[in-house]
Design a protein around this motif. Sequence first.
Motif, PDB file in Angstrom:
ATOM      1  N   GLY A  72       0.711  -1.071   0.041  1.00  0.00           N
ATOM      2  CA  GLY A  72       0.235   0.072  -0.047  1.00  0.00           C
ATOM      3  C   GLY A  72       0.800   1.376   0.134  1.00  0.00           C
ATOM      4  N   GLY A  73       0.196   2.164  -0.612  1.00  0.00           N
ATOM      5  CA  GLY A  73       0.996   3.594  -0.599  1.00  0.00           C
ATOM      6  C   GLY A  73       2.114   3.717  -1.427  1.00  0.00           C
ATOM      7  N   GLY A  74       2.066   2.843  -2.713  1.00  0.00           N
ATOM      8  CA  GLY A  74       3.183   2.698  -3.386  1.00  0.00           C
ATOM      9  C   GLY A  74       4.456   2.026  -2.943  1.00  0.00           C
ATOM     10  N   ARG A  75       4.562   1.496  -1.682  1.00  0.00           N
ATOM     11  CA  ARG A  75       5.491   1.070  -1.303  1.00  0.00           C
ATOM     12  C   ARG A  75       5.929  -0.243  -2.159  1.00  0.00           C
ATOM     13  N   ARG A  76       7.558  -0.584  -2.317  1.00  0.00           N
ATOM     14  CA  ARG A  76       7.694  -1.699  -3.201  1.00  0.00           C
ATOM     15  C   ARG A  76       8.925  -2.342  -2.308  1.00  0.00           C
ATOM     16  N   ASP A 192      15.155  -0.223  -2.484  1.00  0.00           N
ATOM     17  CA  ASP A 192      13.930  -1.092  -2.405  1.00  0.00           C
ATOM     18  C   ASP A 192      14.370  -2.158  -2.216  1.00  0.00           C
TER      19      ASP A 192
END
Length: 244
Positions: A72-76, A192
């Motif tokens: 969620g929230g664009g986390r990778r 990341d």
Amino acid sequence: MVSVSSQAALGLLVRRLERIGQLSDAERQAVENLPAKVQTLRPRQDIVREGDKPEHSCLIVEGWAFRYKLLGGGRRQILSFHVPGDVPDLHSLHIDTMDHGLAALTQATIAFIPHECLFEVTKRFPGLAGILWRETLIDAAIFRQWITGMGQRDAFGRMAHLLCELYCKLEAIGLAPEQRCNLPITQIELGDALGLSSVHTNRVLQELRAQGLVTFRSKAFSITSWDGLVRAAEFNPAYLQLAK
């Protein structure tokens, strides 16, 4: 535009498998006769997405790829990097639905091999099935190293270990002359993969350079002290099974 033939791609797969185990003449010919569709993908283009039900496995022929998981929230979270000769989704032979994504890191040439053909050849040649199974076990060993790094190594050790791993994989396929390797990975992507912010990633890279272990130049790195880098990483390449 695709410049690599399916025959050349499958020859690369044969060489990869022969580093893992011994192929008979019949097994080698069976691999070389597999149907393969070769495509060129643009940088960051998805090869397969989470939730897909792929009907083929892919061989990296040219360029780099990476596994990833989106949150969620664009986390990778980047789970692994892959170089020519790797078959990063071989497990999809036995797992119907992908639980993560796989994408080209650079422009990449990919050979797609149908699952039904891989199943057929492994039924005919149990020894070949064993070599493919061992390939997935090596993949699992790499995951264990990454998990250990995330849990127990500091940021400096994590980065040093990743560079050691990439160097060994590239050296094994002749892409690390004089301990110099391409590194087409941005600092965001390194962060990341290693659980670091971009600022922290930059700081660690600067420290590696300051200690005289590695130099970085134009999307590449050169190892200036292999012994020092190995000590910093507590690196043992045995898990990569590259002795052959």
